[in-house]
Design a protein around this motif. Sequence first.
Motif, PDB file in Angstrom:
ATOM      1  N   GLU A 199       0.834  -1.208   0.000  1.00 32.82           N
ATOM      2  CA  GLU A 199       0.000   0.000   0.000  1.00 32.82           C
ATOM      3  C   GLU A 199       0.870   1.259   0.000  1.00 32.82           C
ATOM      4  OE1 GLU A 199      -3.829   1.434  -0.382  1.00 32.82           O
ATOM      5  OE2 GLU A 199      -3.177  -0.662  -0.232  1.00 32.82           O
ATOM      6  N   LEU A 200       1.972   1.237   0.712  1.00 35.81           N
ATOM      7  CA  LEU A 200       2.843   2.416   0.790  1.00 35.81           C
ATOM      8  C   LEU A 200       3.503   2.725  -0.551  1.00 35.81           C
ATOM      9  CD1 LEU A 200       4.646   1.858   4.207  1.00 35.81           C
ATOM     10  CD2 LEU A 200       3.084   3.732   3.637  1.00 35.81           C
ATOM     11  N   THR A 201       3.733   1.714  -1.369  1.00 35.77           N
ATOM     12  CA  THR A 201       4.438   1.934  -2.644  1.00 35.77           C
ATOM     13  C   THR A 201       3.507   2.329  -3.781  1.00 35.77           C
ATOM     14  OG1 THR A 201       4.308  -0.450  -3.056  1.00 35.77           O
ATOM     15  CG2 THR A 201       6.342   0.400  -2.081  1.00 35.77           C
ATOM     16  N   LYS A 202       2.214   2.428  -3.526  1.00 34.71           N
ATOM     17  CA  LYS A 202       1.314   2.885  -4.584  1.00 34.71           C
ATOM     18  C   LYS A 202       1.631   4.336  -4.936  1.00 34.71           C
ATOM     19  CE  LYS A 202      -2.682  -0.118  -3.867  1.00 34.71           C
ATOM     20  NZ  LYS A 202      -4.120  -0.187  -3.499  1.00 34.71           N
ATOM     21  N   GLY A 203       1.685   4.637  -6.235  1.00 39.05           N
ATOM     22  CA  GLY A 203       2.071   5.987  -6.639  1.00 39.05           C
ATOM     23  C   GLY A 203       3.466   6.331  -6.176  1.00 39.05           C
ATOM     24  N   CYS A 204       4.368   5.395  -6.289  1.00 35.55           N
ATOM     25  CA  CYS A 204       5.724   5.535  -5.748  1.00 35.55           C
ATOM     26  C   CYS A 204       6.394   6.817  -6.239  1.00 35.55           C
ATOM     27  CB  CYS A 204       6.549   4.314  -6.151  1.00 35.55           C
ATOM     28  SG  CYS A 204       8.216   4.291  -5.503  1.00 35.55           S
ATOM     29  N   GLY A 205       6.749   7.684  -5.307  1.00 35.27           N
ATOM     30  CA  GLY A 205       7.432   8.929  -5.639  1.00 35.27           C
ATOM     31  C   GLY A 205       8.882   8.894  -5.194  1.00 35.27           C
ATOM     32  N   VAL A 206       9.527  10.054  -5.189  1.00 42.39           N
ATOM     33  CA  VAL A 206      10.942  10.121  -4.832  1.00 42.39           C
ATOM     34  C   VAL A 206      11.166   9.701  -3.386  1.00 42.39           C
ATOM     35  CG1 VAL A 206      12.883  11.680  -4.513  1.00 42.39           C
ATOM     36  CG2 VAL A 206      11.485  11.875  -6.546  1.00 42.39           C
ATOM     37  N   GLU A 207      10.312  10.164  -2.483  1.00 43.30           N
ATOM     38  CA  GLU A 207      10.484   9.811  -1.066  1.00 43.30           C
ATOM     39  C   GLU A 207      10.339   8.304  -0.880  1.00 43.30           C
ATOM     40  OE1 GLU A 207      11.654  10.533   2.600  1.00 43.30           O
ATOM     41  OE2 GLU A 207      11.373  12.135   1.115  1.00 43.30           O
ATOM     42  N   CYS A 208       9.376   7.732  -1.561  1.00 49.39           N
ATOM     43  CA  CYS A 208       9.191   6.278  -1.480  1.00 49.39           C
ATOM     44  C   CYS A 208      10.415   5.553  -2.048  1.00 49.39           C
ATOM     45  CB  CYS A 208       7.932   5.885  -2.247  1.00 49.39           C
ATOM     46  SG  CYS A 208       7.579   4.125  -2.240  1.00 49.39           S
ATOM     47  N   ALA A 209      10.932   6.055  -3.172  1.00 50.06           N
ATOM     48  CA  ALA A 209      12.109   5.420  -3.773  1.00 50.06           C
ATOM     49  C   ALA A 209      13.307   5.486  -2.822  1.00 50.06           C
ATOM     50  CB  ALA A 209      12.445   6.102  -5.097  1.00 50.06           C
ATOM     51  N   ARG A 210      13.461   6.609  -2.134  1.00 46.90           N
ATOM     52  CA  ARG A 210      14.571   6.725  -1.166  1.00 46.90           C
ATOM     53  C   ARG A 210      14.433   5.681  -0.060  1.00 46.90           C
ATOM     54  NH1 ARG A 210      13.614  12.629  -1.145  1.00 46.90           N
ATOM     55  NH2 ARG A 210      15.051  13.603  -2.613  1.00 46.90           N
ATOM     56  N   GLU A 211      13.210   5.556   0.467  1.00 45.91           N
ATOM     57  CA  GLU A 211      13.003   4.597   1.558  1.00 45.91           C
ATOM     58  C   GLU A 211      13.212   3.156   1.084  1.00 45.91           C
ATOM     59  OE1 GLU A 211      12.282   5.173   4.880  1.00 45.91           O
ATOM     60  OE2 GLU A 211      12.914   7.185   4.290  1.00 45.91           O
ATOM     61  N   VAL A 212      12.742   2.873  -0.123  1.00 44.85           N
ATOM     62  CA  VAL A 212      12.941   1.522  -0.658  1.00 44.85           C
ATOM     63  C   VAL A 212      14.425   1.230  -0.810  1.00 44.85           C
ATOM     64  CG1 VAL A 212      12.630   0.101  -2.726  1.00 44.85           C
ATOM     65  CG2 VAL A 212      10.696   1.391  -1.804  1.00 44.85           C
ATOM     66  N   SER A 213      15.160   2.216  -1.313  1.00 43.79           N
ATOM     67  CA  SER A 213      16.589   2.018  -1.516  1.00 43.79           C
ATOM     68  C   SER A 213      17.331   1.864  -0.186  1.00 43.79           C
ATOM     69  CB  SER A 213      17.157   3.194  -2.307  1.00 43.79           C
ATOM     70  OG  SER A 213      18.530   3.048  -2.524  1.00 43.79           O
ATOM     71  N   ARG A 214      16.971   2.684   0.809  1.00 41.63           N
ATOM     72  CA  ARG A 214      17.644   2.614   2.107  1.00 41.63           C
ATOM     73  C   ARG A 214      17.361   1.296   2.816  1.00 41.63           C
ATOM     74  NH1 ARG A 214      15.521   8.530   3.969  1.00 41.63           N
ATOM     75  NH2 ARG A 214      16.990   9.822   2.801  1.00 41.63           N
ATOM     76  N   SER A 215      16.136   0.815   2.708  1.00 40.47           N
ATOM     77  CA  SER A 215      15.746  -0.376   3.462  1.00 40.47           C
ATOM     78  C   SER A 215      16.308  -1.663   2.871  1.00 40.47           C
ATOM     79  CB  SER A 215      14.218  -0.474   3.518  1.00 40.47           C
ATOM     80  OG  SER A 215      13.700  -0.677   2.208  1.00 40.47           O
ATOM     81  N   GLY A 216      16.692  -1.639   1.580  1.00 42.61           N
ATOM     82  CA  GLY A 216      17.171  -2.846   0.933  1.00 42.61           C
ATOM     83  C   GLY A 216      16.115  -3.923   0.793  1.00 42.61           C
ATOM     84  N   VAL A 217      14.848  -3.504   0.720  1.00 42.82           N
ATOM     85  CA  VAL A 217      13.753  -4.459   0.714  1.00 42.82           C
ATOM     86  C   VAL A 217      13.553  -5.126  -0.638  1.00 42.82           C
ATOM     87  CG1 VAL A 217      11.931  -2.833   0.059  1.00 42.82           C
ATOM     88  CG2 VAL A 217      11.376  -4.755   1.559  1.00 42.82           C
ATOM     89  N   LEU A 218      14.112  -4.543  -1.704  1.00 42.73           N
ATOM     90  CA  LEU A 218      13.851  -5.071  -3.042  1.00 42.73           C
ATOM     91  C   LEU A 218      14.348  -6.505  -3.211  1.00 42.73           C
ATOM     92  CD1 LEU A 218      14.483  -2.081  -5.495  1.00 42.73           C
ATOM     93  CD2 LEU A 218      12.321  -3.064  -4.760  1.00 42.73           C
ATOM     94  N   SER A 219      15.510  -6.797  -2.695  1.00 42.18           N
ATOM     95  CA  SER A 219      16.039  -8.156  -2.867  1.00 42.18           C
ATOM     96  C   SER A 219      15.143  -9.179  -2.183  1.00 42.18           C
ATOM     97  CB  SER A 219      17.458  -8.239  -2.318  1.00 42.18           C
ATOM     98  OG  SER A 219      17.476  -7.852  -0.947  1.00 42.18           O
ATOM     99  N   GLN A 220      14.649  -8.847  -0.992  1.00 39.74           N
ATOM    100  CA  GLN A 220      13.751  -9.768  -0.292  1.00 39.74           C
ATOM    101  C   GLN A 220      12.435  -9.917  -1.047  1.00 39.74           C
ATOM    102  OE1 GLN A 220      14.464 -11.633   2.510  1.00 39.74           O
ATOM    103  NE2 GLN A 220      12.514 -12.610   2.006  1.00 39.74           N
ATOM    104  N   LEU A 221      11.947  -8.805  -1.610  1.00 37.60           N
ATOM    105  CA  LEU A 221      10.717  -8.878  -2.411  1.00 37.60           C
ATOM    106  C   LEU A 221      10.926  -9.730  -3.657  1.00 37.60           C
ATOM    107  CD1 LEU A 221       9.485  -5.169  -2.220  1.00 37.60           C
ATOM    108  CD2 LEU A 221       8.403  -7.163  -1.172  1.00 37.60           C
ATOM    109  N   GLY A 222      12.110  -9.638  -4.242  1.00 36.64           N
ATOM    110  CA  GLY A 222      12.411 -10.458  -5.409  1.00 36.64           C
ATOM    111  C   GLY A 222      12.360 -11.941  -5.097  1.00 36.64           C
ATOM    112  N   VAL A 223      12.891 -12.317  -3.918  1.00 32.82           N
ATOM    113  CA  VAL A 223      12.841 -13.727  -3.503  1.00 32.82           C
ATOM    114  C   VAL A 223      11.396 -14.166  -3.296  1.00 32.82           C
ATOM    115  CG1 VAL A 223      13.480 -15.331  -1.674  1.00 32.82           C
ATOM    116  CG2 VAL A 223      15.130 -13.633  -2.469  1.00 32.82           C
TER     117      VAL A 223
END
Length: 803
Positions: A199-223
């Motif tokens: 829900e938080l990533t809907k309409g993903c903007g710059v602030e959301c992209a920063r948080e996604v990048s900082r958290s490193g959550v993408l790799s876990q989501l990929g798995v």
Amino acid sequence: MHQWRALVAIRTQHIKGDKAGIARFRGKGGVKVLLNLLKHPECSRKVLDLALSILANCCTELETRLEVRKLEGINIVVDIMKRNVALETVQNRAARALGNLAMDPESSALIHSAGGVPLLLLCVSLSSAPSSPTVAPPSDSSPKLECAQSAARALLYLSDSPSNRLSLLTQGTLSALAPLIAPEYPPGLRRAALRTLHELTKGCGVECAREVSRSGVLSQLGVMATGESGEHFEELALKTLANVCSQGCLRPLVGSLGVIQRFTEEVKKDPLRSGVFLKALCLCCKEAVNRAKVKENGGLEVLMTFLSSHQNHPLSRFAILACVDFVFDESAMEQLQELGLVPVLVARLAKLARGEEHAAESLESFDFPPPEGFRREEAGREQGSSSFLSLRSWLLSEGLISSEGELLDSSGADAEWPPPRLPPISKLWLLPPPSPHQSSPLPASLAKVALESPPSVARSGPYHHPYHPEPWTPESPILLLLSRFSHASDPSAALVSSAVISDLLCYLTQHQDPSSRCFRMLCRLSCNPSCLQALVRTGSVALIRHRLCSNEDGSEGRQRQTDRVKTKVKQLGDALLNNLRVQCESGFGSGVLTHVMLSGSESDRMNCALSLPFITSNKSLLKKLLLDCGGLLAALKPLPQYFRLLFGCLSALSGSVKPKPVEKNPTLTPTGASPPLLKKPRLEDSSCPYGSSDFDLVLELDDATRFPANREAVAGAGSEYFRALLRGGFGEEAQCEADEAIRIKDVSAGMLLPPLHYLHGCRFGSDPETGGESGGFQKTPLGEAMVGASRFLVLDLQRELEE
């Protein structure tokens, strides 16, 4: 103790799992009493636990949520969480109550303003804090994890609008939730955290992209998206990755996770229900590294299947814009051409010209989706500032603006702020060009801007796409792709057909201000020797002459055009015919025309003959092609069909009128020869085989008129219609009894009688006095008889009537 026992009785006997019990409790004033109890700071922990549990259960009902909001119950729950930070059970039940209350947008806004978010984040952070290596991970029933799950669920409902999502992101919600999707946590907590991340990533903007990048959550989501963590997490993880594709800086990393293939598979399963994956697939076409993956995984076929099957779907424009990203990929363009992109594009272009897709194309100026934060929220909600910030962040992330000052007036003058109205989203391409030294800050009054009147955008000049030097309009991506196809060495196979040329000419004559790119493309085709034969064979020359050079088109679209545009279109038509004339009067062109006339099909020869007056003035060539090669005959061959139709209509109209006597040898009039007389058909003798037949069939017309017939006679070889009707397995007609009537619809008696007589043996004769009324021909106008012979496929009768 009595208070505690009363609360236990209320929860177990009246509230738990019983909506009617909740309504009775609320009706007797129980909610107010419960909130008054929770206000007292001296409440014991046991009483707090029970009272909050009852309140959370009651808040599953809408009416109770309304009453709690009126009684300021949200502030009471938030105060309890502040006073009892260390009590995990109290925090858990309070978080559950806030989660239920947050299901209403109004309550969600109150929780945000009351400071409930930091307290919920504290519940999440305590459970995700790293523990000592020697300490075993908490069990599934750990109070700390239960509290985190309730808080994650509450944060999900608090992410109900773009401004609220931005507020949660700026407070570190995404980074706090990201660790909770790890495999060592219980499935319930992982799912709650994953739903909130989605829900938080809907309409993903710059602030959301920063948080996604900082958290490193993408790799876990990929798995999780690959199904390794279980199927119940797979879809949510994949949708979350699709959401973050809105940010260009994250797309290469998303593509490296191997999910582009999954996007393609999901769209293949159900295109209409996989909009988020289709949009993500389209956006992944913007980077070269991802474009290669889209091609490898069948993404082009998926895009073309969607475009072909759902041309009017709002997402079809994203698919077209994704095709634009492949405009310099030779193999991809060839594949798109083979998959049938050109007919889809020209059909859409014609619709745009006629104004049939105006509403659907209101956002066409974007070559990627606008931020969700730009959408209007419920009236009266104060979130204009965050919405505009989200828009600004998105524009910055995609490189559309280089500084936030570009959204202000480029003149630097103090303009009215905020302006009265919001410009259409399609005008956002009309941003002023960046200034090298521009760094004007956003005005302080921006925070007070309501969403109903966001700041306007200064219009200093139209946006120019890097591949398209003209202003970017709804039809620009279509014309860009078509123009790219026209640069092929032989574009005739894709672009030169009667349907394609007709739609292109429709755009030129119906659009209020057609693009010059279309002009240049047609000129390019008319100068290409590889296209000459196709232009002649398909009848495109006559179409160009009629649609562009003639001033007889009085359509609504042509009337909307200014005199300047009309003149420009006519000049284009003349230029196209001149280009073709130059080619046709060369040795190569003469050979092409001769080849078409000698070896082409009947329609090819007809189109070529009808094109000759417009594309060649060589009299010897005209004589050769029209007379020696039979071109004139080919041009005139279809005319008897029209003459026959006109002749039949005139006969039908004059059938009831007594003809005037005409001289046996009429003289020529000053304007030419008088027309030949129409003689009545005659039977070969006075007998009528139809009248003396054995009838075993009844045919009934729409007006209930019935005509008898002999089944063997009418179902023989003389009429394909009746043979198919009575012997072709039609069912009821083929098996009906002799006294059952067979309905013959949309036919008059004058159309049916001549074929019936003919099929039963009545024939024309040479004696003008025989045949009488018995033959059924004398009473019928010739036009009706011809129509009937054609309708019932009595071909021999049709030929005799024509003669």
